[in-house]
Design an enzyme around this catalytic site. Sequence first.
Site, PDB file in Angstrom:
ATOM      1  CG  MET A 468     -14.121  -7.202  22.602  1.00 57.05           C
ATOM      2  SD  MET A 468     -13.655  -6.406  21.002  1.00 57.05           S
ATOM      3  CE  MET A 468     -15.278  -6.422  20.599  1.00 57.05           C
ATOM      4  CE1 TYR A 471     -26.272 -14.031  23.875  1.00 55.47           C
ATOM      5  CE2 TYR A 471     -24.506 -15.210  24.725  1.00 55.47           C
ATOM      6  CZ  TYR A 471     -25.673 -15.047  24.028  1.00 55.47           C
ATOM      7  OH  TYR A 471     -26.106 -16.402  23.648  1.00 55.47           O
ATOM      8  N   GLY A 472     -21.770  -8.953  24.914  1.00 51.53           N
ATOM      9  CA  GLY A 472     -21.386  -7.654  25.386  1.00 51.53           C
ATOM     10  C   GLY A 472     -19.820  -7.842  25.536  1.00 51.53           C
ATOM     11  CG  ASP A 473     -17.586  -4.912  24.235  1.00 53.29           C
ATOM     12  OD1 ASP A 473     -17.607  -5.886  23.587  1.00 53.29           O
ATOM     13  OD2 ASP A 473     -17.916  -3.657  23.670  1.00 53.29           O
ATOM     14  CE  LYS A 487     -20.662 -11.231  28.524  1.00 54.71           C
ATOM     15  NZ  LYS A 487     -20.759 -12.618  28.562  1.00 54.71           N
ATOM     16  CG  ASP A 582     -21.287 -19.642  24.388  1.00 59.34           C
ATOM     17  OD1 ASP A 582     -20.757 -20.454  23.617  1.00 59.34           O
ATOM     18  OD2 ASP A 582     -21.123 -18.502  24.638  1.00 59.34           O
TER      19      ASP A 582
END
EC number: 2.3.2.27
Length: 819
Positions: A468, A471-473, A487, A582
């Site tokens: 997770m 911005y998404g799973d 993703k 990131d």
Amino acid sequence: MDSFFKNSYLDPKAVRAQLPKRADLAAPSEPMTVALAISGSIKSKNVIKWALNKFGSDKNVTFKLIHIHPKITTLPTASGNIVSISEELEEVAAAYRQKVMQETKETLLKPFKKMCERKKLKIDETRFESSLTKVAVELQVLESNSVAVAITKEVNQHLISNLIIGRSSQAASSRNYDITASISASVSNLCTVYVVSNGGVHILAKDTSDTERNDTSIESGFERTSSSCSSGSGANSDVMSNALKSNPHTLSNKRMQNLPTIVRGVSVPMETSSTESDETKKRSSDAAEEASKRSSPETSRSVSWNPQFRDFDERKDAMSSMSSNFEYGNVVTPLGHYFTDNQDTLNEISKLRAELRHAHEMYAVAQVETLDASRKLNELKFEELTLLEHETKGIAKKETEKFEQKRREEREAAQRREAEMKATHEAKEKEKLEESSLVAPKLQYQEFTWEEIINATSSFSEDLKIGMGAYGDVYKCNLHHTIAAVKVLHSAESSLSKQFDQELEILSKIRHPHLVLLLGACPDHGALVYEYMENGSLEDRLFQVNDSQPIPWFVRLRIAWEVASALVFLHKSKPTPIIHRDLKPANILLNHNFVSKVGDVGLSTMIQAADPLSTKFTMYKQTSPVGTLCYIDPEYQRTGRISPKSDVYAFGMIILQLLTGQQAMALTYTVETAMENNNDDELIQILDEKAGNWPIEETRQLAALALQCTELRSKDRPDLEDQILPVLESLKKVADKARNSLSAAPSQPPSHFFCPLLKDVMKEPCIAADGYTYDRRAIEEWMENHRTSPVTNSPLQNVNLLPNHTLYAAIVEWRNRNQ
């Protein structure tokens, strides 16, 4: 006496008519040995040249070159020292002496021997012919500390009649003069000593009173004799006697001593004739004076050297006795008697001088002809060599031109082929561009439908969710028989803007070994499909989620290098650099071999370079900072400006976590505290012990690099490509060496390598009818007595054996690895 020489002019033609026949001049010569004292200096060459000129024309002459070597009293040793000669070393000393004497002959006397053995031109006066002869040479090396004693002993022992030694013109007061005087005083009366110096040639012979007499020139001696007799006529002995008595010192010491020298120099018979008239005396005296004036100084000195006048030894005693009468009290009477009673001698002298002059003229003519012939021969040889050289140069020039022409043709052919290949390649590229321009541009990734994504993830089943993010799973799926990771972006982040399409198109073209590969996407619903990484994220492995195995220290060093190389690739990408923004352990994924790959690159920020040709980047300003708190650049948090140094800060935090295995919160302070005192124990306490035994020096170096990367100001952080990556490359070599040494350790064989019968590793695995694998020899021995399976005990349908090549290859590989 002056009037006698002036009024007695003798016509040269009459003198030449009175010369004896040439056959009378060619008297046979007896065998003769001439000793030459050789020191090895330049004076020795002068001695050799003079001896060749004087005695070289004789047939039966032998030159004996004598060199005196200092007495050998010591012997050299192998270590470079010297020892004195004793009775025990006498045999060794004898061999050493023989070696030294032989080396002296070879190195010192051989060059002079070659000078003596050169061919001489000899003139036969009777036939007016010439012949080439060689001078016989003997070499003699004597061992003595006294040159004079050794030479004297050798001369007296072998009855040598002629001895030639060298002396410089300034040697009258030197040791050389003492040696000469000692030799002259010690040799026998039968030996004539010739002293060759720069000033002339001195002849030393012993008389009855053992006095030394010098003769530098026959002509000068004759002139002195003539001047001593110029005070009156030849018959007036009373006037001469009065002159001698009036000045006894000058006449007796200077002039009278030259009279024996004159007689010895010309070496003529001392016959007495009292019947000669005054007119004959004057003619003979004038003829002698004319002959003396016409002959050169060299010819005058050479009078005593002619082989025709070798009867000096027969009259030496007579001349010595006559010379001894020239004392202060007995000067007048012997001198007057000599000039009165020996006019025949003067007449004979003038005849012999004329003959000598004629012989020298013939010799000079022969020499000139010989030199002229030699010169012409040399000119012919030189012309021949010059012609040959020109021909050789011409041939070489032609060959060089051919070679250069061939090289030029080969070079032009190579350039032509290269130009053709280049033109062909450019044409192909142009065709490709033209073909691509005719077709609408396509995206470089595979598009999946939303239905395919739903089916591959089993409608986004929670069992397939593997991660997770903000911005998404992330879900594990199987698309087109390929295991992948999907993703799916949250609805708030899935707006398909122009910026997203541009980033998706660019990122689909990125290929790097340590970047997660983008396999495809579903642009309509914001789904990205990546390759599947079996070992999950670096964060899960560091903190051992689901009881996973810890990562060894050498793998961690390699992961640091792999992440740095991926960041350098992103920062150097064209046309626009990419900043990850990131970077953290959760976004670093590991495959089944623990090879790390950076993920979530698709949502990175692309910034424009200040100059398309420049590598410097402009700061990109964003109002709302994004990323994970502990990994965000402090300067980016404060100003909102982002740059490649922002990723360097996050990378430094990842290195600290690789070292310690701890959370990122306050980790920089912990490592700084441990590094302050330069204490290895404090550093070891903060390291992750689950990684194994860290190498202290390399670990300290890596920790210092991580602290530099986490500096608060971006300008204080090191450059990723120029400073960080080289250090990590050196640490990677250490890690690879440790991994190789660990893998080289012997390992236990797997259980399926063992034979059920032998309970040992099989050498030749074969599959039997029961489906089990056995060693061929063991199963064959079993089947000789049994028809049942060794494992199941069921009957075997057949006795055929099938080789298990796969298992055999695995066993061979295991054996090779453990050797």
